[in-house]
Scaffold this motif. Structure first.
Motif, PDB file in Angstrom:
ATOM      1  N   ALA A 225      -4.685  -0.548   6.296  1.00  0.00           N
ATOM      2  CA  ALA A 225      -3.715   0.231   7.072  1.00  0.00           C
ATOM      3  C   ALA A 225      -2.748   0.988   6.188  1.00  0.00           C
ATOM      4  O   ALA A 225      -2.243   2.037   6.584  1.00  0.00           O
ATOM      5  N   ASP A 226      -2.469   0.451   5.005  1.00  0.00           N
ATOM      6  CA  ASP A 226      -1.537   1.129   4.107  1.00  0.00           C
ATOM      7  C   ASP A 226      -1.822   0.703   2.666  1.00  0.00           C
ATOM      8  O   ASP A 226      -2.745  -0.070   2.400  1.00  0.00           O
ATOM      9  N   THR A 227      -1.027   1.208   1.754  1.00  0.00           N
ATOM     10  CA  THR A 227      -1.278   0.939   0.336  1.00  0.00           C
ATOM     11  C   THR A 227      -1.026  -0.521  -0.027  1.00  0.00           C
ATOM     12  O   THR A 227      -1.642  -1.044  -0.948  1.00  0.00           O
ATOM     13  N   PHE A 228      -0.118  -1.201   0.698  1.00  0.00           N
ATOM     14  CA  PHE A 228       0.098  -2.625   0.411  1.00  0.00           C
ATOM     15  C   PHE A 228      -1.166  -3.424   0.729  1.00  0.00           C
ATOM     16  O   PHE A 228      -1.617  -4.232  -0.081  1.00  0.00           O
ATOM     17  N   VAL A 229      -1.737  -3.205   1.903  1.00  0.00           N
ATOM     18  CA  VAL A 229      -2.965  -3.916   2.274  1.00  0.00           C
ATOM     19  C   VAL A 229      -4.092  -3.550   1.311  1.00  0.00           C
ATOM     20  O   VAL A 229      -4.879  -4.398   0.890  1.00  0.00           O
ATOM     21  N   ALA A 230      -4.151  -2.275   0.922  1.00  0.00           N
ATOM     22  CA  ALA A 230      -5.208  -1.805   0.019  1.00  0.00           C
ATOM     23  C   ALA A 230      -5.185  -2.539  -1.313  1.00  0.00           C
ATOM     24  O   ALA A 230      -6.235  -2.851  -1.891  1.00  0.00           O
ATOM     25  N   THR A 231      -3.983  -2.826  -1.814  1.00  0.00           N
ATOM     26  CA  THR A 231      -3.877  -3.474  -3.123  1.00  0.00           C
ATOM     27  C   THR A 231      -3.809  -4.987  -3.018  1.00  0.00           C
ATOM     28  O   THR A 231      -4.039  -5.684  -4.007  1.00  0.00           O
ATOM     29  N   PHE A 232      -3.510  -5.519  -1.832  1.00  0.00           N
ATOM     30  CA  PHE A 232      -3.448  -6.977  -1.678  1.00  0.00           C
ATOM     31  C   PHE A 232      -4.819  -7.555  -1.358  1.00  0.00           C
ATOM     32  O   PHE A 232      -5.182  -8.633  -1.845  1.00  0.00           O
ATOM     33  N   ILE A 233      -5.578  -6.866  -0.524  1.00  0.00           N
ATOM     34  CA  ILE A 233      -6.909  -7.339  -0.145  1.00  0.00           C
ATOM     35  C   ILE A 233      -7.931  -6.707  -1.084  1.00  0.00           C
ATOM     36  O   ILE A 233      -8.052  -5.500  -1.185  1.00  0.00           O
ATOM     37  N   GLY A 234      -8.693  -7.565  -1.745  1.00  0.00           N
ATOM     38  CA  GLY A 234      -9.686  -7.100  -2.707  1.00  0.00           C
ATOM     39  C   GLY A 234      -9.354  -7.604  -4.095  1.00  0.00           C
ATOM     40  O   GLY A 234      -8.200  -7.570  -4.515  1.00  0.00           O
ATOM     41  N   SER A 235     -10.355  -8.094  -4.785  1.00  0.00           N
ATOM     42  CA  SER A 235     -10.148  -8.594  -6.148  1.00  0.00           C
ATOM     43  C   SER A 235     -11.290  -8.105  -7.035  1.00  0.00           C
ATOM     44  O   SER A 235     -12.425  -8.556  -6.890  1.00  0.00           O
ATOM     45  N   PRO A 236     -11.013  -7.162  -7.948  1.00  0.00           N
ATOM     46  CA  PRO A 236      -9.729  -6.490  -8.197  1.00  0.00           C
ATOM     47  C   PRO A 236      -9.347  -5.560  -7.055  1.00  0.00           C
ATOM     48  O   PRO A 236     -10.191  -5.183  -6.235  1.00  0.00           O
ATOM     49  N   PRO A 237      -8.052  -5.181  -6.989  1.00  0.00           N
ATOM     50  CA  PRO A 237      -7.583  -4.383  -5.851  1.00  0.00           C
ATOM     51  C   PRO A 237      -8.029  -2.933  -5.920  1.00  0.00           C
ATOM     52  O   PRO A 237      -8.570  -2.471  -6.926  1.00  0.00           O
ATOM     53  N   MET A 238      -7.783  -2.235  -4.828  1.00  0.00           N
ATOM     54  CA  MET A 238      -8.095  -0.807  -4.770  1.00  0.00           C
ATOM     55  C   MET A 238      -7.258  -0.050  -5.803  1.00  0.00           C
ATOM     56  O   MET A 238      -6.085  -0.341  -6.013  1.00  0.00           O
ATOM     57  N   ASN A 239      -7.876   0.937  -6.462  1.00  0.00           N
ATOM     58  CA  ASN A 239      -7.161   1.822  -7.374  1.00  0.00           C
ATOM     59  C   ASN A 239      -6.467   2.924  -6.574  1.00  0.00           C
ATOM     60  O   ASN A 239      -7.068   3.519  -5.677  1.00  0.00           O
ATOM     61  N   LEU A 240      -5.205   3.181  -6.901  1.00  0.00           N
ATOM     62  CA  LEU A 240      -4.433   4.219  -6.219  1.00  0.00           C
ATOM     63  C   LEU A 240      -3.991   5.285  -7.219  1.00  0.00           C
ATOM     64  O   LEU A 240      -3.486   4.952  -8.306  1.00  0.00           O
ATOM     65  N   PHE A 241      -4.199   6.552  -6.855  1.00  0.00           N
ATOM     66  CA  PHE A 241      -3.865   7.675  -7.740  1.00  0.00           C
ATOM     67  C   PHE A 241      -3.027   8.709  -7.000  1.00  0.00           C
ATOM     68  O   PHE A 241      -3.336   9.043  -5.846  1.00  0.00           O
TER      69      PHE A 241
END
Length: 354
Positions: A225-241
């Motif tokens: 839903a947002d960048t927090f969920v994107a980086t919290f769920i997933g190991s390693p997390p989603m890359n954001l640019f």
């Protein structure tokens, strides 16, 4: 039995721990509450259990308002992080204790204890004291003490956090099998997103007392839903640019990627944040647009290689096949497919695409 929280909030003095939230857990569902430490996950469990009183809102179990009922009348069982076993009692006595409190006849108590011990494979431990058990065995005894009551709802507060990594994987699988077998409605709290992804029918991601997203694990993973969920769920997390929309495409780290118009919800010149999962990168030839990753760290994980480094000023993590053997100091040219791209608003962090 279903569980429903309607506008439930919790304040301690001037501090709001749980903002007003609504949450529905269907009968037989395994719902995982996941989020960083201090986000309010355990408080939600304690509210459902009756160990805390909500500041506002109502709590329903099977449609019945239990908000004002004491814990013993809610037909819920809670398994705590520290097991909370009576150290002077044997395993059998620990399992039997809640049945004694309900004044069940002794033959009935013994039958139920044996039944639960068989399900959990702890029958050979019935005469042991908690100090003689391993962490995994104590966890199963704590689970058994909750199960023996045959409650309408199970509440788990990070029950696997005190056992070692190998046993955690095994116990996680046992928990999933037990819940499928018993069909008991379950709320499970963890800060471990791997547990959340593997155990839950649905996952609710929390931050600062609010639920940011609820959905099936794969949906939360693919469509955060947002960048927090994107980086919290997933190991390693989603890359954001950081990225900028241009006519017909997107600019990331000074590289233009042509994209279909449907992918671009913003107007040319507008900024956004591009998200790409580590496994969605692929090495590319010089003919197509690519990001240059300066390799800093290489970790061999067996079937894959985890590569960390900088794309411009942004740290990124990439998962590549095991036969890829980049070295620190190398530069990798990498690209992605449009269907694996997420775009987020730069200010609120809310997902814009897809």
């Amino acid at each position: 039995m279903s569980v429903e929280l309607c506008g439930v909030s919790k304040r301690f003095g001037e501090k709001t721990v749980i903002a007003p939230l609504d949450l529905q857990v269907a009968t037989g569902e395994f719902l995982v509450l996941v989020g960083p430490s201090g986000c309010g996950k355990t408080t939600v469990l304690r509210l459902v259990a009756g160990l805390e009183e909500p500041s506002t809102g109502r709590i329903l179990v099977d449609g019945k308002d239990v908000t004002s009922l004491p814990p013993g009348q809610r037909d819920v069982a809670m398994v705590f992080q520290n097991y909370a076993l009576y150290p002077h009692m044997t395993v059998a006595e620990n399992l039997e204790f809640p049945l004694k409190m309900r004044r069940l006849p002794r033959p009935e108590r013994q039958r139920l204890v044996q039944e639960v011990a068989e399900v959990l494979d702890i029958g050979h431990l019935l005469n042991s004291l908690p100090r003689q058990l391993s962490g995994g065995q104590r966890q199963r005894v704590a689970l058994g003490r909750a199960m023996v009551r045959k409650p309408a709802v199970f509440l788990f507060d990070e029950p696997l956090s005190n056992i070692d990594a190998k046993l955690r994987v095994q116990t996680r699988a046992e928990l999933a099998r037990l819940q499928q077998r018993l069909g008991t409605t379950t709320l499970y709290v963890t800060h471990d997103q791997v547990e959340a992804m593997t155990l839950g029918h649905r996952v609710a991601v929390m931050k600062e007392g609010r639920i940011l997203q609820v959905g099936p694990p794969l949906e939360v993973y693919r469509l955060p839903a947002d960048t927090f969920v994107a980086t919290f769920i997933g190991s390693p997390p989603m890359n954001l640019f950081p990225a900028t929309v241009q006519a017909g495409g997107l600019v990331i780290a000074e590289t233009f990627f042509p994209l279909p118009q449907a992918v671009l919800p913003l107007h040319p010149g507008e900024a956004c944040t591009a998200g790409i999962r580590p496994e969605h990168w692929r090495p590319t030839s010089a003919e197509e647009p690519a990001l240059a990753l300066g390799v800093a760290v290489v970790e061999l994980l067996g079937p894959t290689v985890q590569v960390g480094g900088y794309v411009g000023q942004t740290w990124a993590t990439v998962l590549l096949p095991a036969d890829a053997r980049p070295r620190p100091g190398d530069t990798l040219k990498l690209t992605f497919s449009p269907e694996n791209l997420c775009l987020f608003a730069p200010d609120s962090g809310q997902r814009l695409y897809p």
